[in-house]
Motif scaffolding. Structure first.
Motif, PDB file in Angstrom:
ATOM      1  N   LEU A  99      12.323   4.773  -4.944  1.00 51.70           N
ATOM      2  CA  LEU A  99      12.793   5.435  -6.151  1.00 51.70           C
ATOM      3  C   LEU A  99      14.179   4.918  -6.488  1.00 51.70           C
ATOM      4  O   LEU A  99      14.983   4.614  -5.600  1.00 51.70           O
ATOM      5  CB  LEU A  99      12.839   6.955  -5.966  1.00 51.70           C
ATOM      6  N   SER A 100      14.453   4.827  -7.803  1.00 53.94           N
ATOM      7  CA  SER A 100      15.794   4.431  -8.237  1.00 53.94           C
ATOM      8  C   SER A 100      16.760   5.580  -8.008  1.00 53.94           C
ATOM      9  O   SER A 100      16.370   6.691  -7.619  1.00 53.94           O
ATOM     10  CB  SER A 100      15.765   4.033  -9.715  1.00 53.94           C
ATOM     11  N   SER A 101      18.059   5.320  -8.258  1.00 56.84           N
ATOM     12  CA  SER A 101      19.079   6.320  -7.954  1.00 56.84           C
ATOM     13  C   SER A 101      18.891   7.594  -8.772  1.00 56.84           C
ATOM     14  O   SER A 101      19.209   8.683  -8.303  1.00 56.84           O
ATOM     15  CB  SER A 101      20.473   5.737  -8.210  1.00 56.84           C
ATOM     16  N   ASN A 102      18.371   7.513 -10.003  1.00 57.92           N
ATOM     17  CA  ASN A 102      18.152   8.713 -10.827  1.00 57.92           C
ATOM     18  C   ASN A 102      16.684   9.106 -10.898  1.00 57.92           C
ATOM     19  O   ASN A 102      16.296   9.917 -11.729  1.00 57.92           O
ATOM     20  CB  ASN A 102      18.701   8.498 -12.231  1.00 57.92           C
ATOM     21  N   ASN A 103      15.853   8.529 -10.034  1.00 57.31           N
ATOM     22  CA  ASN A 103      14.425   8.839  -9.940  1.00 57.31           C
ATOM     23  C   ASN A 103      13.624   8.407 -11.163  1.00 57.31           C
ATOM     24  O   ASN A 103      12.445   8.721 -11.272  1.00 57.31           O
ATOM     25  CB  ASN A 103      14.191  10.342  -9.700  1.00 57.31           C
ATOM     26  N   SER A 104      14.230   7.654 -12.106  1.00 60.36           N
ATOM     27  CA  SER A 104      13.502   7.292 -13.312  1.00 60.36           C
ATOM     28  C   SER A 104      12.511   6.171 -13.080  1.00 60.36           C
ATOM     29  O   SER A 104      11.618   5.963 -13.898  1.00 60.36           O
ATOM     30  CB  SER A 104      14.497   6.888 -14.411  1.00 60.36           C
ATOM     31  N   THR A 105      12.665   5.445 -11.981  1.00 64.33           N
ATOM     32  CA  THR A 105      11.775   4.321 -11.701  1.00 64.33           C
ATOM     33  C   THR A 105      11.180   4.484 -10.320  1.00 64.33           C
ATOM     34  O   THR A 105      11.892   4.729  -9.361  1.00 64.33           O
ATOM     35  CB  THR A 105      12.532   2.981 -11.786  1.00 64.33           C
ATOM     36  N   LEU A 106       9.838   4.375 -10.229  1.00 62.77           N
ATOM     37  CA  LEU A 106       9.113   4.392  -8.962  1.00 62.77           C
ATOM     38  C   LEU A 106       8.556   2.998  -8.738  1.00 62.77           C
ATOM     39  O   LEU A 106       7.921   2.430  -9.642  1.00 62.77           O
ATOM     40  CB  LEU A 106       7.995   5.431  -9.002  1.00 62.77           C
ATOM     41  N   SER A 107       8.800   2.433  -7.564  1.00 57.41           N
ATOM     42  CA  SER A 107       8.350   1.072  -7.301  1.00 57.41           C
ATOM     43  C   SER A 107       7.608   1.019  -5.979  1.00 57.41           C
ATOM     44  O   SER A 107       7.896   1.761  -5.053  1.00 57.41           O
ATOM     45  CB  SER A 107       9.540   0.108  -7.281  1.00 57.41           C
ATOM     46  N   VAL A 108       6.628   0.103  -5.926  1.00 56.38           N
ATOM     47  CA  VAL A 108       5.827  -0.133  -4.721  1.00 56.38           C
ATOM     48  C   VAL A 108       5.764  -1.625  -4.499  1.00 56.38           C
ATOM     49  O   VAL A 108       5.426  -2.392  -5.407  1.00 56.38           O
ATOM     50  CB  VAL A 108       4.415   0.459  -4.854  1.00 56.38           C
ATOM     51  N   ALA A 109       6.123  -2.066  -3.277  1.00 56.81           N
ATOM     52  CA  ALA A 109       6.016  -3.473  -2.896  1.00 56.81           C
ATOM     53  C   ALA A 109       4.886  -3.612  -1.884  1.00 56.81           C
ATOM     54  O   ALA A 109       4.858  -2.910  -0.879  1.00 56.81           O
ATOM     55  CB  ALA A 109       7.332  -3.978  -2.302  1.00 56.81           C
ATOM     56  N   GLY A 110       3.935  -4.510  -2.151  1.00 54.63           N
ATOM     57  CA  GLY A 110       2.794  -4.708  -1.264  1.00 54.63           C
ATOM     58  C   GLY A 110       1.799  -3.574  -1.400  1.00 54.63           C
ATOM     59  O   GLY A 110       1.591  -2.800  -0.481  1.00 54.63           O
ATOM     60  N   ALA A 111       1.168  -3.451  -2.572  1.00 61.93           N
ATOM     61  CA  ALA A 111       0.280  -2.330  -2.859  1.00 61.93           C
ATOM     62  C   ALA A 111      -0.953  -2.363  -1.959  1.00 61.93           C
ATOM     63  O   ALA A 111      -1.513  -3.424  -1.666  1.00 61.93           O
ATOM     64  CB  ALA A 111      -0.136  -2.357  -4.333  1.00 61.93           C
ATOM     65  N   LEU A 112      -1.347  -1.166  -1.502  1.00 62.53           N
ATOM     66  CA  LEU A 112      -2.570  -0.978  -0.729  1.00 62.53           C
ATOM     67  C   LEU A 112      -3.548  -0.154  -1.548  1.00 62.53           C
ATOM     68  O   LEU A 112      -3.214   0.363  -2.624  1.00 62.53           O
ATOM     69  CB  LEU A 112      -2.248  -0.272   0.588  1.00 62.53           C
ATOM     70  N   GLY A 113      -4.757  -0.013  -1.015  1.00 68.59           N
ATOM     71  CA  GLY A 113      -5.741   0.814  -1.727  1.00 68.59           C
ATOM     72  C   GLY A 113      -5.274   2.244  -1.857  1.00 68.59           C
ATOM     73  O   GLY A 113      -5.596   2.918  -2.839  1.00 68.59           O
ATOM     74  N   SER A 114      -4.499   2.735  -0.869  1.00 68.55           N
ATOM     75  CA  SER A 114      -4.019   4.119  -0.932  1.00 68.55           C
ATOM     76  C   SER A 114      -3.022   4.348  -2.057  1.00 68.55           C
ATOM     77  O   SER A 114      -2.740   5.489  -2.399  1.00 68.55           O
ATOM     78  CB  SER A 114      -3.369   4.500   0.401  1.00 68.55           C
ATOM     79  N   HIS A 115      -2.460   3.274  -2.629  1.00 70.34           N
ATOM     80  CA  HIS A 115      -1.524   3.430  -3.745  1.00 70.34           C
ATOM     81  C   HIS A 115      -2.244   3.630  -5.077  1.00 70.34           C
ATOM     82  O   HIS A 115      -1.601   3.875  -6.097  1.00 70.34           O
ATOM     83  CB  HIS A 115      -0.590   2.222  -3.830  1.00 70.34           C
ATOM     84  N   GLY A 116      -3.535   3.445  -5.104  1.00 69.22           N
ATOM     85  CA  GLY A 116      -4.260   3.656  -6.344  1.00 69.22           C
ATOM     86  C   GLY A 116      -4.492   5.130  -6.587  1.00 69.22           C
ATOM     87  O   GLY A 116      -4.709   5.915  -5.670  1.00 69.22           O
ATOM     88  N   GLY A 117      -4.484   5.539  -7.842  1.00 70.09           N
ATOM     89  CA  GLY A 117      -4.717   6.939  -8.191  1.00 70.09           C
ATOM     90  C   GLY A 117      -3.761   7.408  -9.259  1.00 70.09           C
ATOM     91  O   GLY A 117      -3.120   6.619  -9.971  1.00 70.09           O
ATOM     92  N   GLU A 118      -3.655   8.737  -9.377  1.00 68.97           N
ATOM     93  CA  GLU A 118      -2.875   9.347 -10.444  1.00 68.97           C
ATOM     94  C   GLU A 118      -1.457   9.655  -9.973  1.00 68.97           C
ATOM     95  O   GLU A 118      -1.252  10.227  -8.914  1.00 68.97           O
ATOM     96  CB  GLU A 118      -3.553  10.629 -10.907  1.00 68.97           C
ATOM     97  N   TYR A 119      -0.479   9.230 -10.783  1.00 64.40           N
ATOM     98  CA  TYR A 119       0.930   9.530 -10.539  1.00 64.40           C
ATOM     99  C   TYR A 119       1.413  10.465 -11.651  1.00 64.40           C
ATOM    100  O   TYR A 119       1.034  10.298 -12.830  1.00 64.40           O
ATOM    101  CB  TYR A 119       1.778   8.262 -10.534  1.00 64.40           C
ATOM    102  N   GLU A 120       2.218  11.426 -11.295  1.00 58.65           N
ATOM    103  CA  GLU A 120       2.755  12.368 -12.282  1.00 58.65           C
ATOM    104  C   GLU A 120       4.279  12.306 -12.273  1.00 58.65           C
ATOM    105  O   GLU A 120       4.892  12.331 -11.219  1.00 58.65           O
ATOM    106  CB  GLU A 120       2.304  13.783 -11.960  1.00 58.65           C
TER     107      GLU A 120
END
Length: 774
Positions: free
Chosen positions: A643-664
């Motif tokens: 997460l960025s310092s103000n939580n405005s950006t969510l990042s994932v490096a090296g995506a796995l199958g578990s990263h798929g789905g709904e984000y809120e």
């Protein structure tokens, strides 16, 4: 004549020179030479003229300097007195080799015990050698000759080698060393015992077992060794030791130690072996690794940790039970009050799972807003009231209010009197800070007449032209009418004189008998805050003065409507004017409008999904005042989220199958909460194989293009649609109004769904699109 092959230093040797047949001897001179230096010279003058040949012998002391020196003999026959010349001849040189060898035997460094198959360094050294480079060393272990490395330091010699014992040498043997120089030798030897001692064997019936199964541990060694397993010795040498246990979670990574001892030549030798048991067990969430409550100050970045014990290592996921925010465990991030609440932490592995509720408390300094602590309060005389300001803050702040110029704190229920009117300072304090606010109390009371200000009997002289004077005390300022009755002309309204500033007029504690209008920070704050959507009649402004002034406010010269529905456009600068019979007063007011949060944008990069191992970023932008706190909810099992310092950006490096789905993404401020959702797909190359070749691929692309046109042509129209494979269309679908609402800009891979606090724009229509698969 020949010299000795080696000559000890410090001993004499003989130089002998023979000149056979030379004559006459009386004319002969023989000289012994060391190199070019003469050692001995002898003439044979006076000998018979018929004498022939000569021999010269001398004893010489051997020195170190003589090593390698050449010795020779020179013969001269001087016949010049006989009219002939000087004849000379020289022998071939003879080289002398000298040496010095200490009478002491060599020093031998070797182990007393040597294990079969092991390597051990041995060395043999001797001092007082000259020349040391000419010495020869013989080093052997029994019949095994070693090949040492020779190290020379002046007159000292050291031979170092590595000895490796074989099974054939087991038992007592000798390590011998001999140093030879010149024609002499020095030797020494040491007794060495060669033994065999294999390492103990430590085995588990199974290196990894589920919890509850029985494990057998066995410790064994050679026939002569005595073994001990975790302190328990065997019954006799050569016998094994066994230990059985019922595996528990506490036995995971338990180490077992097997010790073997063997006595060799009066010395006890030991060897150790260890192994580790792995026990598979379901996760445990202990308070030491995952506390039931966290308390953090708001602001500084912290790392939230909830670790579980288990084998295999469990994955831990903490989220709010209502499907809200997800804690980014193990990542450094800012602590905001929006994170406060109760989370359900789930630890899972192949053996099972464990669930634990944890509470996150975020402490922050107090805040006094206009809702919980109004700037102006009006009480009614004779009623009961309390001056209570409620402050927001964690831990709960304590609030105390003190009247200006006094030291007594106002507490409890008051029986309202006029002297309670005035300005009070309320201060909220907790362990994180304090906040203060000025509160103006106005006490209203009904009109009352007094004999001095409004006499009950008047006597006038006809024609004097006097006006009737009657002043009344009350708040708000009463309106006085005097109407004739009972013998006078009915319903005649008497003209009233202006208030008389004489000393007989009653005094009002907070206002003079007559005064021009006056507005200050306590009656008309220069900075005021409204809430979007509420109804307002204008800035909260009043004025002091007698009679009570009329206050009106305008913006940029325009009149203020009687009542407005507050919007963000109402923020700005206003001019308030107070007027009474004694003058006017103006004050400039700045109005700010606060509004509930709206997640205006939620986008994914790249927008079309991500392949396994790839990177993706979700960006969330919210509109709110005061600024909203951003929080995220990720799919269960999605780890390593940044997460960025103000939580405005969510990042994932090296995506796995578990990263798929709904984000809120949820935006929260003091006025509400709003969220949007987006779906991320982690898709690999196998999806394209399923198309079935180039022809199938072309057909799929054509279907996708047609679908995109179909969705574009039907989006934002009323009705019900059956959209085939809409999730992969890559086109937008309208929801909550024509192109508006909270979902108008979401791509097909991630749509938004308003939660319970999201609002539908006023006047908008709600459309529904039903998606069913073919």
């Amino acid at each position: 004549m020949p010299l000795p092959a080696w000559q000890p230093v410090g001993e004499n040797f003989t130089l002998s020179c023979r000149v056979p047949g030379a004559g006459p001897r009386g004319s002969l001179t023989v000289t012994l030479l060391r190199g070019a230096r003469e050692l001995v010279r002898r003439s044979f003058s006076g000998e018979s003229p018929r004498a022939r040949g000569a021999v010269l012998t001398a004893a010489v002391l051997a020195r170190r300097e003589d090593h390698g020196a050449n010795f020779s003999c020179r013969a001269e026959l001087d016949l010049r007195p006989h009219g002939l010349g000087l004849f000379e001849n020289r022998s071939a040189p003879r080289m002398l080799r000298t040496f010095a060898l200490s009478p002491e035997p060599p020093r031998l460094a070797a182990p007393r015990l040597l294990e079969v198959g092991s390597e051990s360094p041995v060395s043999c050294s001797l001092d007082g050698l000259f020349p040391a480079s000419e010495a020869r060393v013989y080093l052997a272990l029994g019949a095994q000759r070693l090949h040492p490395d020779i190290i020379l330091e002046g007159d000292a010699l050291r031979a170092a080698a590595t000895a490796t014992a074989s099974a054939e040498q087991e038992g007592a043997t000798q390590l011998a060393c001999s140093v030879t120089l010149g024609r002499e030798s020095r030797e020494t030897w040491e007794n060495v015992t060669v033994y065999s001692f294999p390492a103990p064997l430590l085995t588990l019936s199974a290196p990894s077992v589920p919890e509850g199964e029985t494990v057998t541990v066995t410790c064994a060694a050679g026939a002569q060794a005595l073994v001990t397993l975790d302190g328990v010795p065997a019954a006799a040498p050569g016998q094994p030791v066994q230990l059985q246990l019922n595996a528990t979670a506490n036995d995971d990574r338990r180490s077992f130690f097997c010790d073997a001892t063997l006595e060799v030549d009066g010395e006890v030798l030991s060897k150790k072996e260890s192994t580790e048991l792995r026990v598979l067990y379901a996760p445990r969430l202990d308070d030491s690794d995952c506390p039931r409550s966290w308390t953090w100050p708001e602001g500084p970045e912290q790392t939230l940790r909830c670790e579980a014990r288990g084998n295999p290592a469990p994955s831990v996921h903490c989220a709010r039970p209502d499907g809200g925010a997800v804690l980014a465990l193990g990542l450094l991030g800012p602590i905001t009050r929006a994170l406060a609440g109760t989370y359900r932490c789930t630890a899972a592995n192949v053996q099972g799972e464990a669930v634990k509720d944890v509470t996150l408390t975020v402490e922050y300094a107090p805040a006094l807003d206009s809702v919980s602590c109004p700037e102006r309060i009006t009480w009614l005389e004779g009623t009961e009231a309390s001056l209570s300001c409620v402050a927001h803050g964690v831990p709960p702040p304590t609030v105390s209010c003190v009247r200006s110029g006094a030291a007594e704190v106002i507490e409890g229920l008051l029986h309202v009197a006029r002297e309670h009117a005035g300005t009070y300072r309320c201060e909220a304090t907790n362990s994180r800070g304090s906040a203060a606010k000025t509160v103006a109390i106005t006490v209203e009371y009904g009109p009352s007449f007094e004999e001095l200000s409004c006499p009950s009997n008047w006597t006038w002289v006809e024609g004097s032209g006097r006006l009737f004077s009657c002043e009344v005390d009350g708040k708000p300022q009463p309106r006085v009418e005097c109407v004739g009755s009972r013998g006078t002309t009915e319903r005649v309204l008497l003209p009233l004189a202006p208030p008389d500033p004489s000393p007989r007029a009653p005094s009002i504690p907070s206002e003079p008998a007559s005064a021009p209008p006056k507005m200050d920070e306590s009656t008309c704050p220069s900075h005021q805050t409204w809430l979007e959507g509420a109804e307002a009649v204008g800035p909260a402004c009043a004025a002091l003065g007698r009679p009570s002034p009329q206050v009106s406010c305008s913006r940029e010269g325009g009149p203020w409507p009687q009542r407005i529905h507050v919007s963000r456009q109402d923020a700005g600068t206003y001019l308030c004017l107070a007027t009474n019979a004694h003058g006017t007063d103006t004050r400039t007011i700045t109005v700010g409008v606060e509004y509930r949060p709206v997640v205006a944008e939620l986008a994914a990069s790249p927008p079309g999904g991500v392949r396994p191992g790839g990177n993706f970023t979700l960006t969330c932008r919210a509109e709110a005042w005061p600024p909203a706190q951003i929080s995220w909810r990720a799919p269960p099992g999605a780890l390593n989220i940044g997460l960025s310092s103000n939580n405005s950006t969510l990042s994932v490096a090296g995506a796995l199958g578990s990263h798929g789905g709904e984000y809120e993404c949820a935006a929260t401020n003091a006025h509400g909460r709003h969220s949007r959702r987006i779906t991320v797909r982690v898709t690999g190359p196998w999806l394209w194989v399923a198309v079935g070749g180039a022809v199938g691929g072309a057909a799929l692309l054509a279907a996708g293009a047609g679908l995109a046109f179909y969705v574009q042509s039907t989006a934002c129209k009323k009705g019900e649609y059956n959209v085939q494979e809409a999730e992969s269309s890559g086109e937008a679908v309208c929801l909550n109004g024509a192109g508006g609402g909270t979902g108008g800009n979401d791509s097909a891979q991630g749509g938004t769904e308003p939660d319970g606090t999201a609002e539908t724009p006023a006047g908008g229509e709600v459309f529904s699109i039903q998606l069913t698969s073919a």
